[in-house]
Design a protein around this motif. Structure first.
Motif, PDB file in Angstrom:
ATOM      1  N   GLY A   1      -4.364  26.917  -8.659  1.00  9.38           N
ATOM      2  CA  GLY A   1      -5.073  27.762  -8.531  1.00  9.38           C
ATOM      3  C   GLY A   1      -6.440  27.193  -8.140  1.00  9.38           C
ATOM      4  N   ALA A   2      -6.987  27.472  -6.876  1.00  6.10           N
ATOM      5  CA  ALA A   2      -8.221  26.336  -6.527  1.00  6.10           C
ATOM      6  C   ALA A   2      -9.335  27.483  -5.973  1.00  6.10           C
ATOM      7  CB  ALA A   2      -7.861  25.683  -5.301  1.00  6.10           C
ATOM      8  N   PRO A   3     -10.234  27.922  -6.955  1.00  6.41           N
ATOM      9  CA  PRO A   3     -11.312  28.433  -6.342  1.00  6.41           C
ATOM     10  C   PRO A   3     -12.184  27.642  -5.449  1.00  6.41           C
ATOM     11  CG  PRO A   3     -11.287  28.649  -8.699  1.00  6.41           C
ATOM     12  CD  PRO A   3     -10.568  27.718  -8.316  1.00  6.41           C
TER      13      PRO A   3
ATOM     14  N   LEU B   1      -1.526  21.816 -19.044  1.00  8.81           N
ATOM     15  CA  LEU B   1      -2.268  22.375 -17.985  1.00  8.81           C
ATOM     16  C   LEU B   1      -3.326  21.563 -17.687  1.00  8.81           C
ATOM     17  CD1 LEU B   1      -2.532  25.160 -16.407  1.00  8.81           C
ATOM     18  CD2 LEU B   1      -4.076  25.794 -18.195  1.00  8.81           C
ATOM     19  N   LEU B   2      -3.690  21.357 -16.402  1.00  8.53           N
ATOM     20  CA  LEU B   2      -4.712  20.511 -15.979  1.00  8.53           C
ATOM     21  C   LEU B   2      -5.642  21.192 -15.347  1.00  8.53           C
ATOM     22  CD1 LEU B   2      -6.117  17.865 -15.511  1.00  8.53           C
ATOM     23  CD2 LEU B   2      -5.303  17.641 -13.266  1.00  8.53           C
ATOM     24  N   VAL B   3      -7.066  21.073 -16.112  1.00 11.08           N
ATOM     25  CA  VAL B   3      -8.058  22.098 -15.437  1.00 11.08           C
ATOM     26  C   VAL B   3      -9.126  20.883 -14.995  1.00 11.08           C
ATOM     27  CG1 VAL B   3     -10.100  23.690 -16.136  1.00 11.08           C
ATOM     28  CG2 VAL B   3      -8.002  23.606 -17.203  1.00 11.08           C
ATOM     29  N   ASN B   4      -9.363  21.016 -13.628  1.00 12.31           N
ATOM     30  CA  ASN B   4     -10.223  19.949 -13.227  1.00 12.31           C
ATOM     31  C   ASN B   4     -11.485  20.522 -12.644  1.00 12.31           C
ATOM     32  OD1 ASN B   4     -11.135  18.612 -10.309  1.00 12.31           O
ATOM     33  ND2 ASN B   4     -10.504  16.952 -11.612  1.00 12.31           N
TER      34      ASN B   4
ATOM     35  N   VAL C   1       0.547  -1.134   0.021  1.00 13.38           N
ATOM     36  CA  VAL C   1      -0.060  -0.109   0.123  1.00 13.38           C
ATOM     37  C   VAL C   1       0.834   1.176  -0.081  1.00 13.38           C
ATOM     38  CG1 VAL C   1      -1.725   1.225   1.126  1.00 13.38           C
ATOM     39  CG2 VAL C   1      -2.151  -1.301   1.284  1.00 13.38           C
ATOM     40  N   ALA C   2       0.786   2.079  -1.171  1.00 10.64           N
ATOM     41  CA  ALA C   2       1.608   3.310  -1.177  1.00 10.64           C
ATOM     42  C   ALA C   2       0.906   4.511  -0.121  1.00 10.64           C
ATOM     43  CB  ALA C   2       1.285   3.964  -2.443  1.00 10.64           C
ATOM     44  N   CYS C   3       1.634   5.157   0.303  1.00  6.99           N
ATOM     45  CA  CYS C   3       1.057   6.293   1.190  1.00  6.99           C
ATOM     46  C   CYS C   3       0.010   7.030   0.237  1.00  6.99           C
ATOM     47  CB  CYS C   3       2.259   7.479   1.624  1.00  6.99           C
ATOM     48  SG  CYS C   3       3.517   6.725   2.640  1.00  6.99           S
ATOM     49  N   ALA C   4      -1.067   7.431   0.995  1.00  5.60           N
ATOM     50  CA  ALA C   4      -2.106   8.397   0.289  1.00  5.60           C
ATOM     51  C   ALA C   4      -1.518   9.535  -0.465  1.00  5.60           C
ATOM     52  CB  ALA C   4      -3.413   8.370   1.117  1.00  5.60           C
ATOM     53  N   ILE C   5      -2.008   9.899  -1.363  1.00  4.91           N
ATOM     54  CA  ILE C   5      -1.480  11.482  -1.923  1.00  4.91           C
ATOM     55  C   ILE C   5      -2.896  12.220  -1.904  1.00  4.91           C
ATOM     56  CG2 ILE C   5       0.686  10.037  -2.997  1.00  4.91           C
ATOM     57  CD1 ILE C   5      -0.890  10.607  -5.805  1.00  4.91           C
ATOM     58  N   GLY C   6      -2.711  13.417  -2.434  1.00  4.14           N
ATOM     59  CA  GLY C   6      -3.739  14.420  -2.409  1.00  4.14           C
ATOM     60  C   GLY C   6      -4.418  14.104  -3.865  1.00  4.14           C
ATOM     61  N   ASP C   7      -5.739  14.183  -3.779  1.00  2.00           N
ATOM     62  CA  ASP C   7      -6.530  14.135  -5.129  1.00  2.00           C
ATOM     63  C   ASP C   7      -6.278  15.168  -6.247  1.00  2.00           C
ATOM     64  OD1 ASP C   7      -7.670  16.418  -3.917  1.00  2.00           O
ATOM     65  OD2 ASP C   7      -9.627  15.514  -3.832  1.00  2.00           O
ATOM     66  N   ASN C   8      -5.713  16.341  -5.804  1.00  5.87           N
ATOM     67  CA  ASN C   8      -5.206  16.959  -7.038  1.00  5.87           C
ATOM     68  C   ASN C   8      -4.092  16.520  -7.646  1.00  5.87           C
ATOM     69  OD1 ASN C   8      -3.896  20.474  -7.215  1.00  5.87           O
ATOM     70  ND2 ASN C   8      -5.008  19.484  -8.560  1.00  5.87           N
ATOM     71  N   GLN C   9      -3.182  15.986  -6.865  1.00  3.39           N
ATOM     72  CA  GLN C   9      -1.774  15.522  -7.376  1.00  3.39           C
ATOM     73  C   GLN C   9      -2.111  14.006  -8.333  1.00  3.39           C
ATOM     74  OE1 GLN C   9      -2.048  16.673  -4.603  1.00  3.39           O
ATOM     75  NE2 GLN C   9      -0.278  17.752  -3.971  1.00  3.39           N
ATOM     76  N   ALA C  10      -2.978  13.420  -7.668  1.00  2.44           N
ATOM     77  CA  ALA C  10      -3.698  12.147  -8.212  1.00  2.44           C
ATOM     78  C   ALA C  10      -4.198  12.334  -9.630  1.00  2.44           C
ATOM     79  CB  ALA C  10      -4.315  11.199  -7.534  1.00  2.44           C
ATOM     80  N   SER C  11      -5.083  13.360  -9.541  1.00  2.00           N
ATOM     81  CA  SER C  11      -5.827  13.628 -10.851  1.00  2.00           C
ATOM     82  C   SER C  11      -4.836  13.919 -12.033  1.00  2.00           C
ATOM     83  CB  SER C  11      -7.010  14.606 -10.590  1.00  2.00           C
ATOM     84  OG  SER C  11      -7.910  14.321  -9.599  1.00  2.00           O
ATOM     85  N   PHE C  12      -3.777  14.762 -11.593  1.00  2.35           N
ATOM     86  CA  PHE C  12      -2.868  15.470 -12.509  1.00  2.35           C
ATOM     87  C   PHE C  12      -2.136  13.921 -13.076  1.00  2.35           C
ATOM     88  CE2 PHE C  12       0.891  17.028 -14.130  1.00  2.35           C
ATOM     89  CZ  PHE C  12       0.555  18.322 -14.508  1.00  2.35           C
ATOM     90  N   ILE C  13      -1.751  13.125 -12.237  1.00  2.00           N
ATOM     91  CA  ILE C  13      -0.900  11.894 -12.749  1.00  2.00           C
ATOM     92  C   ILE C  13      -1.828  11.178 -13.656  1.00  2.00           C
ATOM     93  CG2 ILE C  13      -0.126   9.575 -11.946  1.00  2.00           C
ATOM     94  CD1 ILE C  13       0.856  10.976  -9.393  1.00  2.00           C
ATOM     95  N   GLY C  14      -3.260  11.180 -13.479  1.00  2.00           N
ATOM     96  CA  GLY C  14      -4.287  10.192 -13.954  1.00  2.00           C
ATOM     97  C   GLY C  14      -4.742  10.879 -15.252  1.00  2.00           C
TER      98      GLY C  14
ATOM     99  N   SER D   1     -12.793  23.211  -7.944  1.00  2.00           N
ATOM    100  CA  SER D   1     -12.162  23.364  -9.270  1.00  2.00           C
ATOM    101  C   SER D   1     -10.728  23.614  -9.129  1.00  2.00           C
ATOM    102  CB  SER D   1     -12.714  24.341 -10.281  1.00  2.00           C
ATOM    103  OG  SER D   1     -12.905  25.743  -9.719  1.00  2.00           O
ATOM    104  N   GLN D   2      -9.722  23.307 -10.051  1.00  2.00           N
ATOM    105  CA  GLN D   2      -8.432  23.580  -9.983  1.00  2.00           C
ATOM    106  C   GLN D   2      -7.794  23.912 -11.344  1.00  2.00           C
ATOM    107  OE1 GLN D   2      -8.975  20.332  -8.615  1.00  2.00           O
ATOM    108  NE2 GLN D   2      -9.614  21.045  -6.660  1.00  2.00           N
ATOM    109  N   ILE D   3      -6.770  24.745 -11.453  1.00  2.00           N
ATOM    110  CA  ILE D   3      -5.764  24.562 -12.419  1.00  2.00           C
ATOM    111  C   ILE D   3      -4.698  24.325 -12.117  1.00  2.00           C
ATOM    112  CG2 ILE D   3      -7.153  26.289 -14.052  1.00  2.00           C
ATOM    113  CD1 ILE D   3      -3.901  27.414 -12.786  1.00  2.00           C
ATOM    114  N   SER D   4      -3.877  23.137 -12.669  1.00  2.00           N
ATOM    115  CA  SER D   4      -2.751  22.938 -12.245  1.00  2.00           C
ATOM    116  C   SER D   4      -1.474  22.661 -13.234  1.00  2.00           C
ATOM    117  CB  SER D   4      -2.683  21.387 -11.466  1.00  2.00           C
ATOM    118  OG  SER D   4      -3.753  21.390 -10.602  1.00  2.00           O
ATOM    119  N   LEU D   5      -0.336  23.044 -12.895  1.00  2.00           N
ATOM    120  CA  LEU D   5       0.740  22.928 -13.888  1.00  2.00           C
ATOM    121  C   LEU D   5       2.074  22.469 -13.156  1.00  2.00           C
ATOM    122  CD1 LEU D   5       1.835  23.601 -16.652  1.00  2.00           C
ATOM    123  CD2 LEU D   5       2.571  25.891 -15.744  1.00  2.00           C
TER     124      LEU D   5
END
Length: 454
Positions: free
Chosen positions: A278-280, A241-244, A219-232, A249-253
């Motif tokens: 950036g996370a509204p 540039l990821l827009v979730n 079992v890997a250490c849990a990671i944040g959903d923002n980082q996981a979404s970026f990887i996925g 909502s977030q924009i991530s680079l």
């Protein structure tokens, strides 16, 4: 590989092969919300969340027996307390909890304002250490509490039988008072806040492994959903540039080096580097607010209860038609839930006239407002970093299920918009992360390249 995503409103499990083929996806609503007499409190039942995860794992048979590694993604910022036996002794205080915005005393500054002054860190209500600060000052920390942790850490504990949580930097930073330079909680800042550092869990070691299940799955250490979404969601770490858009909502680079950019959060990334984010406070829930309004109108005038999915479908149709016809001067500021800097802020509408006073124009204007708020964060990304961006990726149901939102993002970003093929991006990203940390691939980039999103 298996990935578990623990969201605020839903929980999902994805099982993927070493080549990235998704062989099983199971999801379930997160029905763990607890009622509270406090209007500002947002809490969930951790044991119910664990039970849902176990139900979903059971629903993955016969694929589960072939899983060798498990990754976990979870809603960020929130926290719960556990005792020395590793059992939860509190609810999960989610990222939407509002106790930090309460005044310390009548007419005084808020808890989060005081905490920011004491520590020098930008804190928000809903951050785990803001919540703990309030609880500590008001005698609401359970006597038997030994550690605080995120819900992802807690699920990892339940899967491995561990009594002490370990926390990945991506989740630790979301709690606040975390030094990216030291990759540790800032002991001096914690002390200035009067917080006993003994309640903070250890940071996950470099191998990124939380433990092993009784049947031998790592079992890997849990990671944040923002980082996981970026990887996925993105095809590779650099250049996208990821827009979730989901509930929020977030924009991530991604940046290989730690970048401090005014107006953006710098979030540690598993394996090194960081995400500029950036996370509204709002996103899909702003559109859902309009849906609730339309639903109430139907019920008030027609005494008719309409299906949510049908209402959203019709809203999207009308919004597309309204965009084709033009919004005129109609603009919606969709900060209905405030901002991180102004939690008491309100949304507003302007430019309403007889030609755009229609349900379709309102739906289009709300979607446009959501995109405009995100674009405000894009505009503060340094030009040298923006110059490396060759495409955008969209993730979250607020984009995937809404062609009008996709259209607006393509127009505003002026970039190709790639929709992640993996239907549960955060869970899939957690599975890819698990493949990397357990040695199935040399590093995360190699895992992402090999595990084609399918």
């Amino acid at each position: 590989m298996a990935g578990i995503d623990i969201g605020t409103t839903s929980i999902g499990v994805v099982i993927a092969s070493a080549s990235g083929e998704t062989v099983s996806i199971v999801t379930k609503a997160n029905d763990s919300d607890l009622r509270s007499k406090r209007s500002w409190e947002r809490i969930q039942e951790p044991e119910r969340i664990v039970a849902i995860v176990r139900e979903l794992i059971a629903g993955c048979e016969p694929y589960w027996k072939d899983v060798s590694a498990i990754g976990i993604s979870c809603q960020m910022h929130g926290m719960l307390y556990v005792n020395r036996a590793g059992r939860s002794v509190s609810p999960l205080y989610t990222w939407q909890d509002g106790r930090g915005d309460l005044p310390l005393k009548q007419g005084e500054e808020s808890y989060v304002e005081r905490l920011g002054k004491l520590t020098g860190y930008s804190m928000s209500s809903g951050f785990g250490l803001t919540t703990h600060y309030y609880n500590a000052l008001n005698g609401e920390v359970p006597e038997e509490a030994a550690f605080l942790c995120t819900i992802g850490d807690y699920v990892a504990m339940k899967l491995t039988g561990a009594a002490v949580p370990v926390m990945d930097p991506s989740n630790a930073a979301s709690l606040g008072m975390f030094s990216n330079r030291l990759t540790a909680f800032d002991a001096a800042a914690v002390a200035r806040a009067g917080i006993d550092a003994a309640i903070l869990p250890p940071i996950c070691k470099e191998n990124g492994i939380a433990g092993t299940t009784p049947d031998g799955k790592v079992v890997a250490c849990a990671i944040g959903d923002n980082q996981a979404s970026f990887i996925g969601a993105v095809p590779k770490l650099q250049g996208t540039l990821l827009v979730n858009i989901g509930t929020g909502s977030q924009i991530s680079l991604f940046s290989e080096s730690h970048e401090e950019v005014a107006g953006l959060e710098m979030r540690p990334f598993p394996g090194g580097g960081c995400l500029l984010v950036g996370a509204p406070l709002s996103g899909g829930k702003s559109y859902a607010l309009l849906e609730q309004f339309f639903k109430a109108v139907c019920l008030s005038f027609c005494d008719a209860e309409m299906d949510d999915a049908l209402i959203f479908e019709r809203m999207n149709e009308m919004a597309g038609q309204a965009l084709d016809n033009g919004l005129g001067q109609l603009r919606f500021d969709t900060q209905f839930y405030g901002t991180r800097n102004d939690p008491n802020g309100l949304g507003h509408a302007a430019g309403i006239g007889p030609d755009n006073f229609t349900p379709g124009h309102f739906a289009a204007a709300v979607l446009t407002g959501i995109v405009d708020e995100l674009m405000g964060f894009v505009h503060v990304i340094p030009e040298r970093l923006l110059a490396t961006v060759t495409g955008a990726a969209g993730s979250g149901n607020g984009i995937r299920r809404n062609p009008v939102m996709q259209r607006l993002l393509r127009e505003r970003l002026n970039l190709p918009l790639h929709l992640a093929e993996a239907k549960e991006e955060a869970a899939f990203g957690a599975a890819v992360h698990a493949a990397a940390v357990t040695g199935a691939y040399p590093d995360l980039n190699a895992a992402m390249a090999a595990m084609k999103k399918g």
